[in-house]
Each structure stands twice: as structure tokens, then as C-alpha cells.
Design an enzyme around this catalytic site. Structure first.
Site, short mmCIF file in Angstrom:
data_model
loop_
_atom_site.label_atom_id
_atom_site.label_comp_id
_atom_site.label_asym_id
_atom_site.label_seq_id
_atom_site.Cartn_x
_atom_site.Cartn_y
_atom_site.Cartn_z
CG ASP A 18 -1.77 -1.00 1.51
OD1 ASP A 18 -2.49 -1.95 0.16
OD2 ASP A 18 -2.62 -1.48 2.23
CE LYS A 21 1.91 -2.69 -4.05
NZ LYS A 21 2.34 -1.55 -2.97
CG HIS A 46 -2.62 -2.37 -7.04
ND1 HIS A 46 -1.26 -2.87 -7.71
CD2 HIS A 46 -2.03 -2.57 -5.89
CE1 HIS A 46 -0.38 -3.28 -6.94
NE2 HIS A 46 -0.45 -3.54 -6.06
P1 GDP Z 1 -0.85 0.20 -3.89
O1 GDP Z 1 -1.60 -0.55 -3.62
O2 GDP Z 1 1.12 0.23 -3.00
O3 GDP Z 1 -0.66 0.52 -5.23
O4 GDP Z 1 -1.41 1.26 -2.34
P2 GDP Z 1 -3.11 1.84 -1.98
O5 GDP Z 1 -3.59 2.30 -3.34
O6 GDP Z 1 -3.67 0.05 -1.72
O7 GDP Z 1 -2.82 2.15 -1.37
C1 GDP Z 1 -2.31 4.11 -1.01
C2 GDP Z 1 -3.50 5.20 -0.95
O8 GDP Z 1 -2.46 6.34 -0.90
C3 GDP Z 1 -4.46 5.29 -2.18
O9 GDP Z 1 -5.40 6.07 -1.32
C4 GDP Z 1 -3.67 6.51 -3.38
O10 GDP Z 1 -4.60 7.11 -3.47
C5 GDP Z 1 -2.94 7.08 -2.13
N1 GDP Z 1 -2.21 8.06 -2.14
C6 GDP Z 1 -0.66 7.79 -3.10
N2 GDP Z 1 -0.11 8.42 -3.59
C7 GDP Z 1 -0.09 9.04 -2.16
C8 GDP Z 1 0.21 11.24 -2.08
O11 GDP Z 1 1.16 11.11 -2.39
N3 GDP Z 1 -0.21 11.40 -0.73
C9 GDP Z 1 -2.10 10.88 -0.66
N4 GDP Z 1 -2.09 11.90 0.39
N5 GDP Z 1 -1.97 10.09 -0.92
C10 GDP Z 1 -1.69 9.11 -1.69
P1 IMO Z 2 -1.14 -4.47 -2.16
O1 IMO Z 2 -0.71 -4.79 -3.42
C1 IMO Z 2 -0.89 -4.38 2.21
C2 IMO Z 2 -1.05 -9.06 3.75
C3 IMO Z 2 -2.28 -9.15 4.93
C4 IMO Z 2 -1.09 -10.38 5.11
C5 IMO Z 2 -0.34 -10.39 4.86
C6 IMO Z 2 -0.82 -12.30 4.16
O2 IMO Z 2 -2.45 -3.84 -2.13
O3 IMO Z 2 0.12 -3.80 -1.19
P2 IMO Z 2 -2.51 -12.78 1.80
O4 IMO Z 2 -4.24 -12.33 1.66
O5 IMO Z 2 -1.58 -12.34 0.91
O6 IMO Z 2 -2.39 -14.04 2.31
O7 IMO Z 2 -1.79 -12.58 3.47
O8 IMO Z 2 -0.30 -10.33 3.77
N1 IMO Z 2 -1.14 -8.50 2.34
C7 IMO Z 2 -0.94 -6.73 1.40
N2 IMO Z 2 -0.62 -5.45 2.46
N3 IMO Z 2 -1.09 -4.84 0.82
C8 IMO Z 2 -1.33 -5.42 0.33
O9 IMO Z 2 -1.23 -5.43 -1.71
C9 IMO Z 2 -1.58 -6.67 0.50
N4 IMO Z 2 -1.64 -8.59 -0.10
C10 IMO Z 2 -1.39 -8.93 1.21
O10 IMO Z 2 -2.86 -8.18 4.80
O11 IMO Z 2 -0.74 -9.20 6.55
MG MG Z 3 -2.57 -1.47 -1.54
#
Ligand code: GDP
Ligand code: IMO
Ligand code: MG
Length: 493
Positions: A18, A21, A46
Site C-alpha cells: 500500500d 504502487k 491498487h
Molecule cells: P498500492 O497497493 O501500493 O497501490 O497502494 P493503495 O492504492 O492500496 O494505497 C495507497 C493510497 O494512498 C491510495 O489511496 C492512493 O490514492 C493514496 N496515495 C498515493 N500516493 C499518495 C500521496 O502522495 N499522497 C496521498 N495523500 N495519498 C497518496
Molecule cells: P498491495 O498490492 C498490504 C498482507 C495481508 C497479510 C499478509 C498475507 O495492495 O500493496 P495474503 O492474503 O497475501 O496471504 O496475506 O499480507 N497483504 C497486503 N498488505 N497490501 C497488499 O497488497 C497486501 N497483500 C497482502 O494483510 O498481512
Molecule cells: Mg494496496
């Protein structure tokens, strides 16, 4: 602008997921010809924000919004066809986004109904020691892949063979669940229904309903037929033609099955190494890896987290529906005395609630001990995201060392005892759970809104000082800085 002379770039989460990416895959995708996922599955969530539109993607690569780019789900992904057809493709189509430019590897392993049930059942058995998985069946699907009894995308197109495979595997899984693990049939049924409106369809007399499962999977895969291809051939031929390829990592380095905080990890290689195997491309063809790191550290699910502000128990009552407003959070930041409140401010300003499960994310100070692993395993280039979230914090900290507080034990060739200092990350959760964040560098907050900064020099001096602190303590080189979730909120350093 972002690819420069590079042809193949990988975007890797460098912490516990999170990190942003999705945003950066979308930003870089503008210049790429192909965007490819190599590992993970629908455990990933994502977020891509384009104008007023917010996309939440799980298996589909974050380049899907560009109709002229190919988006590839590689052989290393564990694919849930139901989620793909009934959730992702349906939602994208409803938002006016075509998926005609999606390609799926015929070698990708498939998430079957028992994978989700076994995922939950293992957690149920682990009880207090559970991993806190996303319950999407990821671990059990990768386990079957390694155990050479998985079902792959190509297998779904011969219904007779598929039905027979399902019959054999279902029997094995029932023996495990009801025999060895003594899972009550009612619990099984309840979980089945929880796996997204299946209404018990896949159950018959308390067992897996072989025919319905075969029919359902055949229906979904019929809808996916035009997407399935030899993606290795497709990508390698694009490499020969000098096309630009963007590799989208899922999860993060600290969740990597080999390099993460085992056993509190996911079941794939989410480090840079996973790209080559998960897509079938030569490792030396990858020109650059960008580590994505947020300006503070987060984690979802269980497992040690030394710089955590608060605890998993304290945050359990919070959810995305009772979120504090920005003004409330900013006010609270000024008066916050205890760690939990500081962590809560970060969580609510950033909206740190899981994209896939909605769970509140645990938040903590930037952990340089943990994050310096990225430079060693993935390489030194870093993109720092979510710097704007710290705009309201009076003080900001970076952890630079842990103190071990556990019993005397043996680890990596030497005895360790209480009071020992760690500046290198002990990835083993058995050791890490006794590591206390002991040394910090404290920074003054910049206390101003940086969300509209467009060039590096527009950032406040104190923010630049903090970024320099991240570089010094992790050995990384910061190349880009993100000051908001939108594409435009991206600064080249
Ligand atoms: P990922 O799994 O790595 O793709 O990340 P997620 O989408 O699960 O979570 C990242 C969150 O942070 C999302 O809600 C994005 O819209 C938000 N985000 C990404 N870059 C920034 C940033 O620079 N600032 C803020 N405030 N939010 C961001
Ligand atoms: P993105 O791509 C954050 C964590 C789960 C748990 C561990 C194992 O959005 O960054 P799983 O279901 O994969 O067997 O869970 O990994 N986990 C993540 N945490 N972001 C993710 O994906 C995750 N995918 C799995 O919360 O701790
Ligand atoms: Mg994520």
C-alpha cells in the site's frame, strides 16, 4: 520524462504494501507499451485516481485505463477468474474502460473455492497467532502450485478434464478440512457464503459441489477466452522490438515470502526478483527498479511492526465509515500526546483503510531499519509517496535502531540477548517481535500545505531535510516525491 533511456522498469513496494504502487504504475504507464503484473492476486488493492474517477484494481494491471497499451497478467499471478469477470471487468466496463487490451497467461494458476476456505480455516486454527491474511485464498493457491497439484488457466478449457480434476482435488481438500482439521460443516457453509454472494451454490450435502464448480469456472473462462495467450512470448517479442515495458509489483518487500517478516508475509516473491520468474523475462532485461516507500510506514494484518503508533487492538474499532475529517485530524495532530493518537491522525488524513478488505491500516514512523532492506535487495532508487500526509505533524521521526528485548537465543550465526542493538533488519518475526524501536532522529514538521508543489525547490526546507534524512538512513536515492494521490502531484527530484 520518467523512462528516460530505460526500456524496462519495475515498480516495487518496498515496505508492507500500500505504498502507492497503483498511482505510480498509472503515472509511468503513459510512456509504456506494456504494463505487466508478475505475482500476487486479488489480495492486492491498487488505487488509481484520474480526474474524478477512482479505480480500485486487484488483478488487472494499473495501466488498463490507457486503451492503447497492453496489460498483462503474467504466469506468476494466482488468478481468481470470478473476481476478474464479476468484479473487475464488470466495474471497469461500467466506468467506460475497455478491457480489450488485457492479456492473461495460460500458465497462471487459478484460485479455486477451496483455496479461500483453506485460507480462512488456517487462520481459524491459528487463532491468536493468525497472519491476518486477506482471505482471498492466495497462500493455499501458491501452496498447490508448489505442490504441483494446482489448476492453471489453460486447464479450464477442457471441461471433461477439468471436472475430473475438481472431483479429485475436492475430495482431498474435504479430507483435510472435515477430517484432519474437523471444521464444522456449518462454519464451512458460512465461509462459502461470505466469499461474495455465492449463496451456497458451490456446496452440496456439505461438500464441494463438483458440477457447479466446473460449470461456474467454465462460464467465467469462456468469457476470458480472448484474453488468454502465451504472455512470455508476447513480452519477449516486445523486448526484442525495443518496446517500453512497465512491471507492476504487488504487496511489498517486507511481505516477500523469502525476504519478508516470515511467517507474517504473503506467498509470492514481491521483491524485484519476482518479475523475471513471474513473467518469464531475462533478469538482465530489467533496466531499473523503483522502490515505492511512503513517508511513514504502514502495515495491514498481523505481524511485528516496531515503529507502530498504537496497536492492532487499539485501532480495531476504526473503519473507513467513521473517518475523521482533515480539519479534525489536523487539530488533533497539534495536541496529540500518545502514540495511538498520532498514528490515528496519520491514518485518517491519508485514508489508510485497506483497498481490498477495508481494514484500518496500522501506521507508524518511517522505519529506516526495515526500509533499508530495499536498497540491498531491490536496488537504491526510491519514490517517496504520501509526503503531504505529514504536513500537519509538529514533529516527525525516523527510527534508526532497534533494541532486542527477548530471551537469549541464536539467530543468523550468533547468540543474541536482551539489550542488543539492531541496525540491520532482523526479518524473522520470532526475533522482530521482541525488537523495540529504540533510536530515532527527530525532525521539525514543515507545517504547511505541500499538495500543490510542482518542483522540488517548492518544497519547504524542512520537508527537504526530512527527505535527506530518509536517504541517509536507508542508503536509498530518492528520484521522485509524491505529494498527493493524483497523477499531477508528482515531483521529480
Ligand atoms: P498500492 O497497493 O501500493 O497501490 O497502494 P493503495 O492504492 O492500496 O494505497 C495507497 C493510497 O494512498 C491510495 O489511496 C492512493 O490514492 C493514496 N496515495 C498515493 N500516493 C499518495 C500521496 O502522495 N499522497 C496521498 N495523500 N495519498 C497518496
Ligand atoms: P498491495 O498490492 C498490504 C498482507 C495481508 C497479510 C499478509 C498475507 O495492495 O500493496 P495474503 O492474503 O497475501 O496471504 O496475506 O499480507 N497483504 C497486503 N498488505 N497490501 C497488499 O497488497 C497486501 N497483500 C497482502 O494483510 O498481512
Ligand atoms: Mg494496496
Amino acid at each position: 520524462m520518467y523512462f528516460n533511456d530505460d526500456k524496462i522498469i519495475g515498480i516495487c513496494g518496498a515496505a508492507w504494501g500500500d505504498e502507492g504502487k497503483g498511482k505510480f504504475t498509472d503515472v509511468f504507464a503513459d510512456e509504456a507499451h506494456i504494463i505487466a503484473r508478475a505475482q500476487g492476486g486479488c489480495n492486492a488493492g491498487h488505487t488509481v485516481i484520474v480526474g474524478d474517477m477512482k479505480l480500485k484494481l486487484h488483478q488487472v494491471p494499473s495501466g488498463i485505463i490507457y486503451p492503447d497499451k497492453l496489460n498483462v497478467i503474467g504466469n506468476g499471478v494466482v488468478l481468481d477468474p470470478r473476481v476478474l469477470v464479476e468484479n473487475e471487468i464488470k466495474n471497469l466496463t461500467a466506468q467506460g474502460i475497455s478491457t480489450d487490451n488485457l492479456k492473461i497467461s495460460g500458465d497462471a494458476h487459478i484460485i479455486m473455492p477451496w483455496h479461500r476456505i483453506i485460507d480462512r480455516a488456517r487462520e481459524w486454527r491459528l487463532a491468536k497467532n493468525k497472519i491476518g491474511t486477506t482471505a482471498r485464498g492466495i497462500g493455499p493457491a501458491y501452496a498447490d502450485k508448489a505442490n504441483r497439484c494446482g489448476i492453471r488457466m489453460n486447464d479450464l478449457y477442457d471441461k471433461k478434464v477439468l471436472t475430473e480434476k475438481i472431483r479429485v482435488i475436492a475430495k482431498e481438500k474435504e479430507a483435510l478440512l472435515f477430517g484432519a482439521w474437523k471444521l464444522p460443516v456449518e462454519t464451512f457453509a458460512e465461509w462459502m457464503n461470505m466469499t461474495d454472494q455465492l449463496d451456497g451454490l458451490w456446496l452440496k450435502d456439505g461438500k464441494f459441489n463438483v458440477q457447479t464448480i466446473a460449470d461456474s469456472y467454465s462460464d467465467w473462462t469462456a468469457k476470458l477466452k480472448n484474453y488468454v495467450t502465451d504472455t512470455k512470448k508476447l513480452i519477449n517479442s516486445a523486448i526484442k522490438k525495443n518496446k517500453k515495458i512497465l512491471l507492476e509489483g504487488a504487496q511489498g518487500l517486507l511481505l516477500d515470502i523469502d525476504h519478508g517478516t516470515y511467517p507474517f508475509v504473503t506467498s509470492s516473491n514481491c521483491s524485484a526478483g519476482g518479475f523475471a520468474t513471474g513473467l518469464g523475462i531475462p533478469p538482465q532485461s530489467i533496466d531499473r527498479i523503483y522502490n515505492i516507500l511512503s513517508a511513514y510506514t504502514t502495515r495491514v494484518g498481523a505481524g511485528p511492526f516496531p515503529t507502530e503508533l498504537g496497536s492492532e487492538e487499539e485501532i480495531s474499532s476504526e473503519n473507513g465509515n467513521n473517518k475523521m475529517s482533515f480539519d479534525q485530524s489536523a487539530q488533533l495532530a497539534k495536541t496529540a500526546q500518545d502514540d495511538y493518537t498520532v498514528g490515528k491522525v496519520i491514518r485518517h488524513i491519508a485514508g489508510e483503510f485497506g483497498t481490498t478488505t477495508g481494514r484500518p491500516r496500522r501506521t507508524g514512523w518511517f522505519d529506516a531499519v526495515a526500509c533499508s532492506l530495499a536498497a540491498k535487495i531491490n536496488g537504491p532508487d526510491v519514490i517517496i509517496t504520501k509526503l503531504d500526509v505529514l504536513d500537519v505533524m509538529p514533529k516527525i521521526k525516523i527510527c534508526t535502531a532497534y533494541e532486542y528485548t527477548g530471551p537469549e537465543t541464536w539467530y543468523n550465526g550468533k547468540t543474541i540477548k536482551s539489550g542488543d542493538k539492531f541496525t540491520a533488519f532482523p526479518t524473522d518475526a520470532r526475533i522482530l517481535k521482541y525488537c523495540r524501536a529504540a533510536e530515532f532522529i527527530e525532525f521539525e514538521g514543515w507545517n504547511s500545505n505541500i499538495t500543490s508543489a510542482e518542483i522540488y525547490d517548492e518544497l519547504p526546507t524542512l520537508a527537504k531535510k526530512y527527505l535527506a534524512g530518509i536517504e541517509e538512513t536507508t542508503g536509498c536515492n530518492i528520484k521522485l516525491v509524491s505529494v498527493g494521490p493524483k497523477r499531477s502531484q508528482t515531483i521529480i527530484k
